[in-house]
Design an enzyme around this catalytic site. Structure first.
Site, PDB file in Angstrom:
ATOM      1  N   GLY A   1      38.269 -28.015 -21.126  1.00 37.29           N
ATOM      2  CA  GLY A   1      36.984 -28.688 -20.945  1.00 37.29           C
ATOM      3  C   GLY A   1      37.064 -29.917 -20.059  1.00 37.29           C
TER       4      GLY A   1
ATOM      5  N   ARG B   1      28.296 -22.248 -17.315  1.00 37.37           N
ATOM      6  CA  ARG B   1      28.523 -21.052 -18.147  1.00 37.37           C
ATOM      7  C   ARG B   1      27.410 -20.021 -17.959  1.00 37.37           C
ATOM      8  NH1 ARG B   1      31.017 -23.662 -23.689  1.00 37.37           N
ATOM      9  NH2 ARG B   1      33.174 -23.460 -22.991  1.00 37.37           N
TER      10      ARG B   1
END
Ligand code: ADP
Ligand code: MG
Length: 386
Positions: A340, A36
């Protein structure tokens, strides 16, 4: 509506309050997956190259509106210094005099990160006073936190009221571009692959995409709720009884051959069966299902995949998920994945780079593809029409 881009802004010497999603997994103060952070580098490098004075803000974990140093962003600032190869000042406060002073001292090209937004109760409450304080940290606002865009919080929604220009960063634009192509479904065959634990999480998404997808391939734990709805034996496999009727409705509404369910299964102990015996627990899709799914994926012009096909954390129960990952990676069409656990499985298999786009937003990508408006996107300024 297309949104104003960071590339549309006059940045030189200006303070740019930039919302990023640095909600990275950490173990004992060490970042275990920095994707991220690296995903925002194109925006951060662009801001630096254009002389912006960048103030970054993010949440990390769930400190629930109180200061809890277990969730400090300090290690993230240190990590960012290394991957950005630049100094990154860290402000131990989120807003207020210290943050304002550090921001005012930033040089063009300089970057700082303020402490965890969720140390302040005003963040999740989308509080106007907190939004105003945050807004003091920028002359313009950029949002590159697609993963947080499904939440109407101060840093994603409220703060934009105090800016005349609220622009999307490059990561945000990329997510909207690829997920937007999935949603628009202009390319066919359009194949959607869904798996994961619970049917309930993904029913809104399934029913929305069922309107446009040529094929819906359903595997993973959620498949057994659908198989039960069809009256098939599922033994002791994962099932959500409350959602059997909704799954049944979806199957009824589907076109003939549109929804593909597993036809063979790997049981907990590794046996492959076509019919699940009483007390059998199906934990992966079997070889015939893998082959059928691969045949549906191969000719697709656009693919969206979310959710593992089995309990991939326990090899060899990852074989079905890996087979689907290889089929998606080998598809020459536009291939997009989100979620995820499915993204973790893709990454572990080394196939991530073979996909066109891997979304950084789990919940946000599911809500977007269920047809919902994301508050963090809606709050951005519209692009001037060409
Ligand atoms: P994602 O994070 O990609 O959206 P989910 O969170 O919905 O995926 O689901 C992931 C979980 O689903 C994994 O922990 C996996 O073990 C579980 N799962 C997949 N297939 C099965 C199955 N047949 N039985 C039980 N659990 C399963
Ligand atoms: Mg998950």
């Amino acid at each position: 509506m297309p949104k104003l881009s960071v590339a549309d802004l006059d940045l030189s010497g200006r303070l740019v309050l930039t919302r990023v999603d640095f909600n990275v997994p950490m173990h004992q103060g060490v970042i275990t997956d920095d994707s991220r952070i690296t995903a925002t580098l194109p925006t951060l490098r662009y801001l630096r190259e254009h002389g912006a004075r960048t103030v970054l803000c993010s949440h990390l974990g769930r400190p629930k509106g109180k200061i809890d140093l277990k969730y400090t962003l300090r290690p993230v600032a240190e990590h960012l210094e290394r991957v950005l190869d630049a100094n990154v000042g860290f402000c131990p406060e989120t807003v207020g005099p210290l943050a304002n002073e550090m921001a005012s001292k930033l040089e063009p090209g300089g970057v700082m990160l303020v402490e965890n937004l969720r140390f302040q109760a005003g963040e999740e409450a989308n509080d106007e006073g907190f939004s105003r304080q945050l807004a003091e940290l920028g002359d313009v606002y950029v949002n590159d936190a697609f993963g947080a865009a499904h939440r109407a919080h101060a840093s994603t929604a409220g703060v934009t009221r105090f800016f005349t220009e609220a622009a999307a960063g490059f990561l945000m634009l990329r997510e909207l571009d690829y997920l937007g192509r999935v949603l628009a479904a202009k390319e066919h065959p359009f194949v959607v692959i869904l798996g994961g634990a619970k049917a309930s999480d993904k029913l809104p998404l399934i029913s929305h995409l069922a309107r446009t997808a040529d094929h819906l391939l359903i595997g993973g734990g959620m498949a057994y709720t659908f198989l039960r709805a069809k009256g098939k034996p599922i033994g002791d496999s994962l099932v959500q009884d409350d959602f059997v009727p909704a799954a049944g409705d979806l199957l009824k509404q589907a076109k003939h051959g549109q929804i593909l369910l597993p036809t063979d299964h790997v049981l907990e102990e590794g046996t492959v069966v076509h019919e699940i015996p009483a007390h059998g627990k199906a934990m992966d899709i079997g070889p015939a299902t893998r082959a059928a799914f691969a045949r549906a994926i191969a000719p697709a012009r656009i693919v969206f995949w979310n959710g593992p096909m089995g309990v991939f954390e326990r090899p060899p129960l990852d074989a079905g998920t890996l087979a689907v990952a290889r089929a998606v990676a080998g598809c020459p069409g536009v291939t997009v994945a989100g979620g995820g656990d499915s993204v973790a499985a893709l990454r572990a298999s080394g196939l991530e780079d073979k996909l066109t786009h891997v979304s950084t937003g789990g919940g946000a990508s599911l809500e977007f593809l269920a047809g919902d408006t994301l508050p963090g996107v809606a709050a951005l300024t519209e692009a001037p029409s060409a």
